[in-house]
Design a protein around this motif. Structure first.
Motif, PDB file in Angstrom:
ATOM      1  N   ASP A 187       0.833  -1.207   0.000  1.00  0.00           N
ATOM      2  CA  ASP A 187       0.000   0.000   0.000  1.00  0.00           C
ATOM      3  C   ASP A 187       0.867   1.256   0.000  1.00  0.00           C
ATOM      4  O   ASP A 187       0.584   2.215  -0.723  1.00  0.00           O
ATOM      5  CB  ASP A 187      -0.920   0.010   1.226  1.00  0.00           C
ATOM      6  CG  ASP A 187      -1.966  -1.092   1.188  1.00  0.00           C
ATOM      7  OD1 ASP A 187      -2.251  -1.629   0.087  1.00  0.00           O
ATOM      8  OD2 ASP A 187      -2.494  -1.435   2.266  1.00  0.00           O
ATOM      9  N   HIS A 188       1.921   1.251   0.796  1.00  0.00           N
ATOM     10  CA  HIS A 188       2.837   2.394   0.846  1.00  0.00           C
ATOM     11  C   HIS A 188       3.453   2.652  -0.527  1.00  0.00           C
ATOM     12  O   HIS A 188       3.478   3.793  -1.003  1.00  0.00           O
ATOM     13  CB  HIS A 188       3.925   2.131   1.882  1.00  0.00           C
ATOM     14  CG  HIS A 188       5.030   3.126   1.888  1.00  0.00           C
ATOM     15  ND1 HIS A 188       4.854   4.445   2.266  1.00  0.00           N
ATOM     16  CD2 HIS A 188       6.350   3.004   1.556  1.00  0.00           C
ATOM     17  CE1 HIS A 188       6.009   5.081   2.173  1.00  0.00           C
ATOM     18  NE2 HIS A 188       6.932   4.231   1.739  1.00  0.00           N
ATOM     19  N   LEU A 189       3.929   1.599  -1.172  1.00  0.00           N
ATOM     20  CA  LEU A 189       4.576   1.769  -2.476  1.00  0.00           C
ATOM     21  C   LEU A 189       3.595   2.278  -3.529  1.00  0.00           C
ATOM     22  O   LEU A 189       3.938   3.141  -4.336  1.00  0.00           O
ATOM     23  CB  LEU A 189       5.224   0.463  -2.926  1.00  0.00           C
ATOM     24  CG  LEU A 189       6.391  -0.019  -2.062  1.00  0.00           C
ATOM     25  CD1 LEU A 189       6.901  -1.372  -2.561  1.00  0.00           C
ATOM     26  CD2 LEU A 189       7.512   0.999  -2.020  1.00  0.00           C
ATOM     27  N   LYS A 190       2.378   1.781  -3.517  1.00  0.00           N
ATOM     28  CA  LYS A 190       1.372   2.258  -4.469  1.00  0.00           C
ATOM     29  C   LYS A 190       1.008   3.723  -4.214  1.00  0.00           C
ATOM     30  O   LYS A 190       0.808   4.491  -5.150  1.00  0.00           O
ATOM     31  CB  LYS A 190       0.129   1.373  -4.419  1.00  0.00           C
ATOM     32  CG  LYS A 190       0.339   0.021  -5.059  1.00  0.00           C
ATOM     33  CD  LYS A 190      -0.909  -0.832  -4.962  1.00  0.00           C
ATOM     34  CE  LYS A 190      -0.688  -2.197  -5.574  1.00  0.00           C
ATOM     35  NZ  LYS A 190      -1.876  -3.061  -5.446  1.00  0.00           N
ATOM     36  N   GLU A 191       0.911   4.095  -2.928  1.00  0.00           N
ATOM     37  CA  GLU A 191       0.606   5.494  -2.592  1.00  0.00           C
ATOM     38  C   GLU A 191       1.721   6.425  -3.056  1.00  0.00           C
ATOM     39  O   GLU A 191       1.464   7.470  -3.644  1.00  0.00           O
ATOM     40  CB  GLU A 191       0.385   5.639  -1.083  1.00  0.00           C
ATOM     41  CG  GLU A 191      -0.921   5.039  -0.603  1.00  0.00           C
ATOM     42  CD  GLU A 191      -1.049   5.034   0.911  1.00  0.00           C
ATOM     43  OE1 GLU A 191      -0.264   5.721   1.605  1.00  0.00           O
ATOM     44  OE2 GLU A 191      -1.937   4.325   1.421  1.00  0.00           O
ATOM     45  N   VAL A 192       2.971   6.040  -2.786  1.00  0.00           N
ATOM     46  CA  VAL A 192       4.102   6.871  -3.203  1.00  0.00           C
ATOM     47  C   VAL A 192       4.193   6.909  -4.723  1.00  0.00           C
ATOM     48  O   VAL A 192       4.474   7.965  -5.305  1.00  0.00           O
ATOM     49  CB  VAL A 192       5.418   6.370  -2.562  1.00  0.00           C
ATOM     50  CG1 VAL A 192       6.614   7.116  -3.125  1.00  0.00           C
ATOM     51  CG2 VAL A 192       5.357   6.532  -1.046  1.00  0.00           C
ATOM     52  N   GLN A 193       3.926   5.794  -5.369  1.00  0.00           N
ATOM     53  CA  GLN A 193       3.919   5.778  -6.832  1.00  0.00           C
ATOM     54  C   GLN A 193       2.904   6.793  -7.364  1.00  0.00           C
ATOM     55  O   GLN A 193       3.206   7.563  -8.276  1.00  0.00           O
ATOM     56  CB  GLN A 193       3.584   4.388  -7.364  1.00  0.00           C
ATOM     57  CG  GLN A 193       3.513   4.336  -8.878  1.00  0.00           C
ATOM     58  CD  GLN A 193       3.028   2.991  -9.402  1.00  0.00           C
ATOM     59  OE1 GLN A 193       2.452   2.179  -8.674  1.00  0.00           O
ATOM     60  NE2 GLN A 193       3.258   2.749 -10.682  1.00  0.00           N
ATOM     61  N   GLY A 194       1.709   6.803  -6.793  1.00  0.00           N
ATOM     62  CA  GLY A 194       0.677   7.745  -7.231  1.00  0.00           C
ATOM     63  C   GLY A 194       1.079   9.194  -7.021  1.00  0.00           C
ATOM     64  O   GLY A 194       0.887  10.041  -7.905  1.00  0.00           O
ATOM     65  N   ILE A 195       1.652   9.485  -5.870  1.00  0.00           N
ATOM     66  CA  ILE A 195       2.114  10.851  -5.592  1.00  0.00           C
ATOM     67  C   ILE A 195       3.207  11.238  -6.586  1.00  0.00           C
ATOM     68  O   ILE A 195       3.195  12.329  -7.160  1.00  0.00           O
ATOM     69  CB  ILE A 195       2.628  10.966  -4.138  1.00  0.00           C
ATOM     70  CG1 ILE A 195       1.460  10.816  -3.155  1.00  0.00           C
ATOM     71  CG2 ILE A 195       3.365  12.282  -3.923  1.00  0.00           C
ATOM     72  CD1 ILE A 195       1.893  10.577  -1.712  1.00  0.00           C
ATOM     73  N   ALA A 196       4.151  10.331  -6.807  1.00  0.00           N
ATOM     74  CA  ALA A 196       5.257  10.610  -7.723  1.00  0.00           C
ATOM     75  C   ALA A 196       4.752  10.791  -9.157  1.00  0.00           C
ATOM     76  O   ALA A 196       5.245  11.654  -9.894  1.00  0.00           O
ATOM     77  CB  ALA A 196       6.284   9.482  -7.654  1.00  0.00           C
ATOM     78  N   GLU A 197       3.766   9.998  -9.565  1.00  0.00           N
ATOM     79  CA  GLU A 197       3.197  10.157 -10.909  1.00  0.00           C
ATOM     80  C   GLU A 197       2.521  11.519 -11.057  1.00  0.00           C
ATOM     81  O   GLU A 197       2.628  12.158 -12.112  1.00  0.00           O
ATOM     82  CB  GLU A 197       2.222   9.029 -11.215  1.00  0.00           C
ATOM     83  CG  GLU A 197       2.917   7.715 -11.501  1.00  0.00           C
ATOM     84  CD  GLU A 197       1.959   6.560 -11.716  1.00  0.00           C
ATOM     85  OE1 GLU A 197       0.737   6.696 -11.433  1.00  0.00           O
ATOM     86  OE2 GLU A 197       2.433   5.497 -12.156  1.00  0.00           O
ATOM     87  N   ASN A 198       1.814  11.956 -10.021  1.00  0.00           N
ATOM     88  CA  ASN A 198       1.173  13.272 -10.079  1.00  0.00           C
ATOM     89  C   ASN A 198       2.193  14.386 -10.224  1.00  0.00           C
ATOM     90  O   ASN A 198       1.989  15.335 -10.990  1.00  0.00           O
ATOM     91  CB  ASN A 198       0.303  13.504  -8.834  1.00  0.00           C
ATOM     92  CG  ASN A 198      -0.977  12.699  -8.876  1.00  0.00           C
ATOM     93  OD1 ASN A 198      -1.449  12.301  -9.935  1.00  0.00           O
ATOM     94  ND2 ASN A 198      -1.534  12.433  -7.714  1.00  0.00           N
ATOM     95  N   ILE A 199       3.280  14.279  -9.499  1.00  0.00           N
ATOM     96  CA  ILE A 199       4.357  15.275  -9.623  1.00  0.00           C
ATOM     97  C   ILE A 199       4.981  15.184 -11.009  1.00  0.00           C
ATOM     98  O   ILE A 199       5.210  16.195 -11.668  1.00  0.00           O
ATOM     99  CB  ILE A 199       5.407  15.070  -8.518  1.00  0.00           C
ATOM    100  CG1 ILE A 199       4.793  15.394  -7.143  1.00  0.00           C
ATOM    101  CG2 ILE A 199       6.658  15.915  -8.784  1.00  0.00           C
ATOM    102  CD1 ILE A 199       5.627  14.947  -5.964  1.00  0.00           C
ATOM    103  N   GLY A 200       5.254  13.980 -11.461  1.00  0.00           N
ATOM    104  CA  GLY A 200       5.861  13.776 -12.774  1.00  0.00           C
ATOM    105  C   GLY A 200       4.976  14.201 -13.928  1.00  0.00           C
ATOM    106  O   GLY A 200       5.478  14.565 -14.997  1.00  0.00           O
ATOM    107  N   GLU A 201       3.680  14.175 -13.715  1.00  0.00           N
ATOM    108  CA  GLU A 201       2.737  14.613 -14.763  1.00  0.00           C
ATOM    109  C   GLU A 201       3.024  16.059 -15.160  1.00  0.00           C
ATOM    110  O   GLU A 201       2.968  16.415 -16.342  1.00  0.00           O
ATOM    111  CB  GLU A 201       1.298  14.472 -14.259  1.00  0.00           C
ATOM    112  CG  GLU A 201       0.258  14.716 -15.309  1.00  0.00           C
ATOM    113  CD  GLU A 201       0.194  13.604 -16.336  1.00  0.00           C
ATOM    114  OE1 GLU A 201       0.077  13.940 -17.547  1.00  0.00           O
ATOM    115  OE2 GLU A 201       0.247  12.421 -15.962  1.00  0.00           O
ATOM    116  N   LYS A 202       3.356  16.881 -14.187  1.00  0.00           N
ATOM    117  CA  LYS A 202       3.655  18.291 -14.456  1.00  0.00           C
ATOM    118  C   LYS A 202       4.899  18.454 -15.315  1.00  0.00           C
ATOM    119  O   LYS A 202       5.066  19.461 -15.993  1.00  0.00           O
ATOM    120  CB  LYS A 202       3.828  19.050 -13.137  1.00  0.00           C
ATOM    121  CG  LYS A 202       2.573  19.067 -12.300  1.00  0.00           C
ATOM    122  CD  LYS A 202       2.828  19.602 -10.912  1.00  0.00           C
ATOM    123  CE  LYS A 202       1.567  19.401 -10.082  1.00  0.00           C
ATOM    124  NZ  LYS A 202       1.834  19.467  -8.669  1.00  0.00           N
TER     125      LYS A 202
END
Length: 155
Positions: free
Chosen positions: A21-36
């Protein structure tokens, strides 16, 4: 250990966060940042792999010991969990660039460096003395359980 639950964190009140769960949450946060930046998959990969080393028996024992003995926990940082994801990328994909895989060695080095450095600053590829802190991180003095971890996750 195939059926064991792996944890990323155990709070003081005993609440546990599953590592997946932690890895998926961090992946999602990182993807949102990377989207920019137009690189959500690159940043998401770093987020997904940053704590891959927590899938080791050694880290899980460390985590349980730290929770059980809050007044005398094991030394913080005594278990290397942040090298595994970057080392896995480097060993599995760094030298495999071809038309089929399309993995750029420079991109693999970049993501590996981010994973290695997720608790501090990015590592120099070469310093003023001609040494490479990045390569040094690839070959830690204390062995890590990388292949048993990779087998649990990917094989």
């Amino acid at each position: 250990m195939q059926n064991q639950q792996f944890f990323a964190h155990i709070r003081g009140d005993g609440a546990e966060q599953l590592l997946v769960d932690h890895l998926k949450e961090v992946q999602g946060i990182a993807e949102n940042i990377g989207e920019k930046l137009g690189i959500p998959h690159v940043t998401g990969l770093a987020g997904m792999l940053h704590d891959m080393g927590k899938y080791s028996d050694e880290f899980q024992n460390y985590l349980r010991e730290a929770h059980a003995n809050p007044l005398n926990p094991p030394k913080r940082g005594s278990v290397n969990h942040s090298t595994v994801g970057g080392k896995f990328l480097m060993e599995k994909y760094h030298l495999t660039f071809n038309k089929e895989t399309k993995f750029s060695p420079a991109l693999i080095e970049f993501v590996s460096n981010v994973v290695f450095s997720h608790h501090g600053q990015l590592l120099d590829m070469i310093n003023s003395e001609g040494n490479s802190p990045f390569i040094d991180r690839m070959t830690p003095t204390k062995p890590i359980e990388m292949y048993s971890i990779a087998e649990r996750l990917f094989l």
